[in-house]
Design a protein around this motif. Structure first.
Motif, PDB file in Angstrom:
ATOM      1  N   LEU A  13       0.822  -1.202   0.000  1.00 35.86           N
ATOM      2  CA  LEU A  13       0.000   0.000   0.000  1.00 35.86           C
ATOM      3  C   LEU A  13       0.859   1.256   0.000  1.00 35.86           C
ATOM      4  CD1 LEU A  13      -2.821  -0.992   2.525  1.00 35.86           C
ATOM      5  CD2 LEU A  13      -3.004  -0.781   0.044  1.00 35.86           C
ATOM      6  N   PHE A  14       1.943   1.232   0.776  1.00 37.67           N
ATOM      7  CA  PHE A  14       2.830   2.403   0.850  1.00 37.67           C
ATOM      8  C   PHE A  14       3.453   2.704  -0.513  1.00 37.67           C
ATOM      9  CE2 PHE A  14       7.167   4.062   1.385  1.00 37.67           C
ATOM     10  CZ  PHE A  14       6.876   5.274   2.001  1.00 37.67           C
ATOM     11  N   LEU A  15       3.907   1.670  -1.200  1.00 35.89           N
ATOM     12  CA  LEU A  15       4.536   1.875  -2.503  1.00 35.89           C
ATOM     13  C   LEU A  15       3.533   2.385  -3.536  1.00 35.89           C
ATOM     14  CD1 LEU A  15       6.868  -1.255  -2.686  1.00 35.89           C
ATOM     15  CD2 LEU A  15       7.534   1.127  -2.299  1.00 35.89           C
ATOM     16  N   ILE A  16       2.310   1.855  -3.491  1.00 32.12           N
ATOM     17  CA  ILE A  16       1.277   2.307  -4.429  1.00 32.12           C
ATOM     18  C   ILE A  16       0.930   3.767  -4.177  1.00 32.12           C
ATOM     19  CG2 ILE A  16      -1.139   2.030  -5.099  1.00 32.12           C
ATOM     20  CD1 ILE A  16      -0.795  -0.976  -4.562  1.00 32.12           C
ATOM     21  N   VAL A  17       0.707   4.117  -2.899  1.00 34.63           N
ATOM     22  CA  VAL A  17       0.367   5.502  -2.561  1.00 34.63           C
ATOM     23  C   VAL A  17       1.530   6.435  -2.889  1.00 34.63           C
ATOM     24  CG1 VAL A  17      -0.192   7.071  -0.665  1.00 34.63           C
ATOM     25  CG2 VAL A  17      -1.292   4.831  -0.797  1.00 34.63           C
ATOM     26  N   SER A  18       2.752   5.985  -2.630  1.00 35.84           N
ATOM     27  CA  SER A  18       3.935   6.807  -2.928  1.00 35.84           C
ATOM     28  C   SER A  18       4.053   7.062  -4.424  1.00 35.84           C
ATOM     29  CB  SER A  18       5.200   6.122  -2.415  1.00 35.84           C
ATOM     30  OG  SER A  18       5.163   5.971  -1.012  1.00 35.84           O
ATOM     31  N   ALA A  19       3.832   6.010  -5.230  1.00 37.05           N
ATOM     32  CA  ALA A  19       3.900   6.176  -6.681  1.00 37.05           C
ATOM     33  C   ALA A  19       2.835   7.152  -7.165  1.00 37.05           C
ATOM     34  CB  ALA A  19       3.735   4.822  -7.362  1.00 37.05           C
ATOM     35  N   ILE A  20       1.644   7.061  -6.577  1.00 35.12           N
ATOM     36  CA  ILE A  20       0.575   7.993  -6.952  1.00 35.12           C
ATOM     37  C   ILE A  20       0.963   9.423  -6.587  1.00 35.12           C
ATOM     38  CG2 ILE A  20      -1.788   8.691  -6.414  1.00 35.12           C
ATOM     39  CD1 ILE A  20      -2.476   5.737  -6.083  1.00 35.12           C
ATOM     40  N   PHE A  21       1.505   9.601  -5.384  1.00 39.70           N
ATOM     41  CA  PHE A  21       1.868  10.940  -4.907  1.00 39.70           C
ATOM     42  C   PHE A  21       3.007  11.540  -5.726  1.00 39.70           C
ATOM     43  CE2 PHE A  21       4.176  13.860  -2.092  1.00 39.70           C
ATOM     44  CZ  PHE A  21       3.140  14.716  -1.732  1.00 39.70           C
ATOM     45  N   LEU A  22       3.982  10.697  -6.095  1.00 40.28           N
ATOM     46  CA  LEU A  22       5.102  11.189  -6.894  1.00 40.28           C
ATOM     47  C   LEU A  22       4.661  11.576  -8.306  1.00 40.28           C
ATOM     48  CD1 LEU A  22       7.918   8.684  -5.833  1.00 40.28           C
ATOM     49  CD2 LEU A  22       7.724  11.101  -5.194  1.00 40.28           C
ATOM     50  N   GLY A  23       3.671  10.884  -8.817  1.00 35.76           N
ATOM     51  CA  GLY A  23       3.205  11.176 -10.165  1.00 35.76           C
ATOM     52  C   GLY A  23       2.270  12.359 -10.235  1.00 35.76           C
ATOM     53  N   SER A  24       1.599  12.640  -9.124  1.00 40.36           N
ATOM     54  CA  SER A  24       0.654  13.754  -9.107  1.00 40.36           C
ATOM     55  C   SER A  24       0.464  14.221  -7.676  1.00 40.36           C
ATOM     56  CB  SER A  24      -0.690  13.334  -9.708  1.00 40.36           C
ATOM     57  OG  SER A  24      -1.654  14.354  -9.547  1.00 40.36           O
ATOM     58  N   SER A  25       0.524  15.509  -7.476  1.00 43.63           N
ATOM     59  CA  SER A  25       0.341  16.057  -6.132  1.00 43.63           C
ATOM     60  C   SER A  25      -1.127  16.114  -5.748  1.00 43.63           C
ATOM     61  CB  SER A  25       0.954  17.462  -6.048  1.00 43.63           C
ATOM     62  OG  SER A  25       0.345  18.322  -7.016  1.00 43.63           O
ATOM     63  N   ASP A  26      -2.009  15.938  -6.723  1.00 41.98           N
ATOM     64  CA  ASP A  26      -3.444  15.984  -6.462  1.00 41.98           C
ATOM     65  C   ASP A  26      -3.977  14.568  -6.289  1.00 41.98           C
ATOM     66  OD1 ASP A  26      -6.066  16.641  -6.174  1.00 41.98           O
ATOM     67  OD2 ASP A  26      -6.385  17.288  -8.254  1.00 41.98           O
ATOM     68  N   MET A  27      -4.080  14.135  -5.038  1.00 43.21           N
ATOM     69  CA  MET A  27      -4.531  12.770  -4.749  1.00 43.21           C
ATOM     70  C   MET A  27      -6.030  12.594  -5.002  1.00 43.21           C
ATOM     71  SD  MET A  27      -1.869  11.006  -3.661  1.00 43.21           S
ATOM     72  CE  MET A  27      -2.543   9.696  -2.640  1.00 43.21           C
ATOM     73  N   SER A  28      -6.746  13.716  -5.074  1.00 47.37           N
ATOM     74  CA  SER A  28      -8.198  13.626  -5.220  1.00 47.37           C
ATOM     75  C   SER A  28      -8.611  13.028  -6.561  1.00 47.37           C
ATOM     76  CB  SER A  28      -8.825  15.010  -5.059  1.00 47.37           C
ATOM     77  OG  SER A  28      -8.389  15.886  -6.085  1.00 47.37           O
ATOM     78  N   ILE A  29      -7.707  13.056  -7.560  1.00 45.62           N
ATOM     79  CA  ILE A  29      -8.073  12.502  -8.864  1.00 45.62           C
ATOM     80  C   ILE A  29      -8.214  10.982  -8.807  1.00 45.62           C
ATOM     81  CG2 ILE A  29      -6.964  14.404 -10.097  1.00 45.62           C
ATOM     82  CD1 ILE A  29      -4.639  12.535 -10.737  1.00 45.62           C
ATOM     83  N   PHE A  30      -7.708  10.363  -7.733  1.00 44.79           N
ATOM     84  CA  PHE A  30      -7.823   8.912  -7.594  1.00 44.79           C
ATOM     85  C   PHE A  30      -9.022   8.521  -6.729  1.00 44.79           C
ATOM     86  CE2 PHE A  30      -3.502   9.297  -9.020  1.00 44.79           C
ATOM     87  CZ  PHE A  30      -3.304   8.168  -9.793  1.00 44.79           C
TER      88      PHE A  30
END
Length: 204
Positions: A13-30
């Protein structure tokens, strides 16, 4: 739950969330509520159609035990059985009734042994308990196995719904990108549930 499984789930879960955060600062799109409703609601609905209600509820209850209870150590169980044989030799079978045991199965076996029950009766009774336990575990694992199959399927269904909605708005090119992202989110939700959670539950 054993430490390795806990670390595996948290790390994944940490790696998935980290990859999402690194790719986009807007987490709301997920975050897409209709997509979650399709995947989670559809998975639960299909599971209720496949299994009896009591089996589904039992599986959900078992998931709590899986994630909170430590796995039994086979070496510790062997050591316990060796200790019981020493007690029986020194003090007789009647002493087994005074032995403290955490396992209900072991408690029942010790009670029958201390009562000097027939060996065949003890063997048949315990084997029936084992068979019943295996069947309950099989049903629980089968529930999560089916849920692991349904989640990606409903994720794809949500994607198709999103694509249909997107294609109906082709006259506005600015909506194509955001609509495509929302459509793909349901596939993401289904794959995440199947790989991180349901796959872990069906082998426990």
């Amino acid at each position: 739950m054993d430490f390795a499984s806990f670390v595996g789930i948290i790390t994944g879960l940490f790696l998935i969330v980290s990859a999402i955060f690194l790719g986009s600062s807007d987490m709301s799109i997920f975050v897409n509520i209709p997509g979650m409703m399709i995947v989670i609601g559809g998975t639960i609905a299909a599971t209720l159609v496949t299994f009896q209600f009591k089996d589904t509820v039992s599986a959900l209850r078992a998931s709590v035990i899986i994630f909170t209870q430590d796995k039994q150590n086979p070496q510790a169980m062997i050591a316990t059985m060796l200790q019981l044989t020493k007690v029986a030799r020194r003090e007789g079978l009647i002493a087994l009734s005074r032995v403290e045991a955490d396992s209900p199965f072991l408690k029942r076996a010790l009670a029958m042994a201390s009562d000097a029950s027939d060996e065949t009766y003890i063997r048949n009774t315990l084997q029936a308990d084992i068979d019943s336990l295996k069947m309950r575990h099989y049903v629980v694992q089968d529930v999560f196995k089916k849920m692991g199959t349904y989640a990606p399927a409903f994720g794809m269904l949500g994607t198709l719904i999103g694509l249909i909605q997107m294609l109906s708005q082709l006259d506005d090119p600015e909506t194509i990108g955001p609509s495509m992202a929302v459509a793909l989110l349901t596939t993401f939700y289904g794959s995440l549930l199947a790989t991180v959670f349901f796959s872990r539950l069906q082998v426990s």
